[in-house]
Design a protein around this motif. Structure first.
Motif, PDB file in Angstrom:
ATOM      1  N   UNK A 171       0.847  -1.190   0.000  1.00 52.48           N
ATOM      2  CA  UNK A 171       0.000   0.000   0.000  1.00 52.48           C
ATOM      3  C   UNK A 171       0.884   1.242   0.000  1.00 52.48           C
ATOM      4  N   UNK A 172       0.285   2.367  -0.425  1.00 50.59           N
ATOM      5  CA  UNK A 172       1.072   3.598  -0.563  1.00 50.59           C
ATOM      6  C   UNK A 172       0.305   4.784   0.021  1.00 50.59           C
ATOM      7  N   UNK A 173      -0.330   4.575   1.163  1.00 49.40           N
ATOM      8  CA  UNK A 173      -1.137   5.636   1.769  1.00 49.40           C
ATOM      9  C   UNK A 173      -0.301   6.870   2.099  1.00 49.40           C
ATOM     10  N   UNK A 174       0.919   6.654   2.579  1.00 48.50           N
ATOM     11  CA  UNK A 174       1.780   7.787   2.927  1.00 48.50           C
ATOM     12  C   UNK A 174       2.121   8.612   1.699  1.00 48.50           C
ATOM     13  N   UNK A 175       2.427   7.940   0.600  1.00 48.18           N
ATOM     14  CA  UNK A 175       2.777   8.650  -0.636  1.00 48.18           C
ATOM     15  C   UNK A 175       1.573   9.404  -1.198  1.00 48.18           C
ATOM     16  N   UNK A 176       0.408   8.798  -1.134  1.00 46.61           N
ATOM     17  CA  UNK A 176      -0.809   9.465  -1.616  1.00 46.61           C
ATOM     18  C   UNK A 176      -1.091  10.712  -0.783  1.00 46.61           C
ATOM     19  N   UNK A 177      -0.951  10.598   0.523  1.00 48.02           N
ATOM     20  CA  UNK A 177      -1.181  11.745   1.400  1.00 48.02           C
ATOM     21  C   UNK A 177      -0.214  12.874   1.084  1.00 48.02           C
ATOM     22  N   UNK A 178       1.025  12.531   0.781  1.00 46.95           N
ATOM     23  CA  UNK A 178       2.023  13.546   0.453  1.00 46.95           C
ATOM     24  C   UNK A 178       1.666  14.266  -0.847  1.00 46.95           C
ATOM     25  N   UNK A 179       1.193  13.518  -1.860  1.00 45.73           N
ATOM     26  CA  UNK A 179       0.814  14.141  -3.132  1.00 45.73           C
ATOM     27  C   UNK A 179      -0.420  15.020  -2.975  1.00 45.73           C
ATOM     28  N   UNK A 180      -1.338  14.612  -2.122  1.00 49.84           N
ATOM     29  CA  UNK A 180      -2.510  15.441  -1.849  1.00 49.84           C
ATOM     30  C   UNK A 180      -2.087  16.754  -1.193  1.00 49.84           C
ATOM     31  N   UNK A 181      -1.199  16.670  -0.220  1.00 43.52           N
ATOM     32  CA  UNK A 181      -0.708  17.857   0.474  1.00 43.52           C
ATOM     33  C   UNK A 181       0.012  18.801  -0.485  1.00 43.52           C
ATOM     34  N   UNK A 182       0.656  18.245  -1.499  1.00 42.56           N
ATOM     35  CA  UNK A 182       1.396  19.048  -2.477  1.00 42.56           C
ATOM     36  C   UNK A 182       0.488  19.591  -3.586  1.00 42.56           C
ATOM     37  N   UNK A 183      -0.820  19.301  -3.487  1.00 44.36           N
ATOM     38  CA  UNK A 183      -1.800  19.782  -4.481  1.00 44.36           C
ATOM     39  C   UNK A 183      -1.457  19.323  -5.899  1.00 44.36           C
ATOM     40  N   UNK A 200      -5.020   4.563  -5.948  1.00 41.81           N
ATOM     41  CA  UNK A 200      -6.119   5.370  -6.480  1.00 41.81           C
ATOM     42  C   UNK A 200      -7.350   5.249  -5.580  1.00 41.81           C
ATOM     43  N   UNK A 201      -7.640   4.042  -5.126  1.00 44.94           N
ATOM     44  CA  UNK A 201      -8.792   3.837  -4.245  1.00 44.94           C
ATOM     45  C   UNK A 201      -8.640   4.638  -2.958  1.00 44.94           C
ATOM     46  N   UNK A 202      -7.449   4.613  -2.391  1.00 44.73           N
ATOM     47  CA  UNK A 202      -7.204   5.377  -1.160  1.00 44.73           C
ATOM     48  C   UNK A 202      -7.315   6.873  -1.438  1.00 44.73           C
ATOM     49  N   UNK A 203      -6.805   7.323  -2.587  1.00 43.59           N
ATOM     50  CA  UNK A 203      -6.884   8.742  -2.940  1.00 43.59           C
ATOM     51  C   UNK A 203      -8.334   9.201  -3.034  1.00 43.59           C
ATOM     52  N   UNK A 204      -9.186   8.389  -3.643  1.00 46.85           N
ATOM     53  CA  UNK A 204     -10.602   8.740  -3.769  1.00 46.85           C
ATOM     54  C   UNK A 204     -11.246   8.872  -2.393  1.00 46.85           C
ATOM     55  N   UNK A 209      -8.438  13.621  -6.152  1.00 46.90           N
ATOM     56  CA  UNK A 209      -8.737  13.034  -7.459  1.00 46.90           C
ATOM     57  C   UNK A 209      -7.990  13.743  -8.593  1.00 46.90           C
ATOM     58  N   UNK A 210      -6.669  13.543  -8.660  1.00 45.75           N
ATOM     59  CA  UNK A 210      -5.893  14.089  -9.783  1.00 45.75           C
ATOM     60  C   UNK A 210      -6.126  13.245 -11.031  1.00 45.75           C
ATOM     61  N   UNK A 211      -5.568  13.669 -12.147  1.00 47.44           N
ATOM     62  CA  UNK A 211      -5.527  12.833 -13.346  1.00 47.44           C
ATOM     63  C   UNK A 211      -4.361  11.864 -13.186  1.00 47.44           C
ATOM     64  N   UNK A 212      -4.649  10.572 -13.250  1.00 52.51           N
ATOM     65  CA  UNK A 212      -3.602   9.555 -13.129  1.00 52.51           C
ATOM     66  C   UNK A 212      -3.205   9.088 -14.526  1.00 52.51           C
ATOM     67  N   UNK A 213      -1.929   9.165 -14.847  1.00 53.83           N
ATOM     68  CA  UNK A 213      -1.406   8.662 -16.111  1.00 53.83           C
ATOM     69  C   UNK A 213      -0.362   7.598 -15.800  1.00 53.83           C
ATOM     70  N   UNK A 214      -0.516   6.430 -16.429  1.00 56.92           N
ATOM     71  CA  UNK A 214       0.384   5.341 -16.089  1.00 56.92           C
ATOM     72  C   UNK A 214       0.812   4.581 -17.337  1.00 56.92           C
ATOM     73  N   UNK A 215       1.742   3.672 -17.177  1.00 57.88           N
ATOM     74  CA  UNK A 215       2.282   2.903 -18.273  1.00 57.88           C
ATOM     75  C   UNK A 215       1.386   1.719 -18.592  1.00 57.88           C
TER      76      UNK A 215
END
Length: 217
Positions: A171-183, A200-204, A209-215
């Motif tokens: 899981x990446x809850x810490x990383x998601x929280x950091x990206x949210x804080x950084x707007x 993404x589920x945790x972010x929602x 809800x940013x635009x997610x672009x992935x490989x």
């Protein structure tokens, strides 16, 4: 990734039911190495030295890096494996046939999309802390920087935080929280396995809800 192997087996079975290739049946041997280097090395040597396979087909996972040089040395065709580290094709090798574009190629393409379609937005990175994550990051960031050089100041892509997560993390809850804080408004993501949908589920749930672009993993 299990359906990839199952689908391959089903297709080869279909070919065999129709008489094979010029009357010769395909023997498709599957070994689950759990994407670990030690098991990949052991399985590959068994397939080549004991089973004397004609080719490797559809190998999956970053552990393939541990065995591809051995396959090149043995002259065994290495077909359509699912790993995109640039090392496989730089320089080109006549028996190597990757099954996907390199991470650097995909990163460059996504960087160009951000520059073209998301002008003025803040883009952040969410990557696995290993070679393929770093190759994706470097190529995507360069594509954005190159694109920014041609844009007016108000249209430049702002580069935000870079969040790295261990390959084995679940899981990446810490990383998601950091990206949210950084707007972050756009997230360029190159994690492994089920980590991205979980992030993404945790972010929602966090109303992020940013635009997610992935490989194309």
């Amino acid at each position: 990734f299990a359906p990839v192997s199952s689908a391959s087996t089903a297709y080869f079975d279909q070919i065999n039911e129709k008489g094979g290739i010029y009357g010769r049946k395909i023997k498709f041997v599957r070994i689950d190495t759990q994407n670990t280097e030690a098991k990949s090395i052991q399985a590959t040597k068994k397939l080549v030295e004991e089973d004397q396979v004609f080719a490797m087909f559809g190998s999956i996972g970053s552990s393939h890096l541990a065995v591809y040089k051995y396959l090149v040395e043995k002259g065994v065709p290495d077909l359509f494996f699912s790993d995109g580290v640039a090392e496989y094709v730089k320089p080109l090798k006549k028996t190597i046939f990757p099954g996907k574009a390199s991470y650097a190629t995909e990163g460059t393409a996504l960087g160009k999309i951000v520059v073209e379609k998301q002008k003025g937005k803040k883009a952040c990175f969410f990557i696995t802390d290993n070679p393929f994550g770093e190759e994706f990051y470097a190529s995507t960031k360069k594509a954005i920087e190159d694109g920014n050089a041609k844009l007016a100041e108000k249209d430049k892509i702002k580069i935000g935080s870079t969040e790295r997560v261990a390959f084995t993390e679940l899981q990446a809850n810490t990383q998601v929280a950091s990206m949210k804080k950084d707007n972050c408004e756009v997230v360029l993501a190159a994690p492994s396995g089920a980590l991205l949908p979980r992030a993404i589920s945790y972010a929602i749930l966090q109303k992020f809800e940013p635009l997610w672009l992935t490989w194309s993993i």
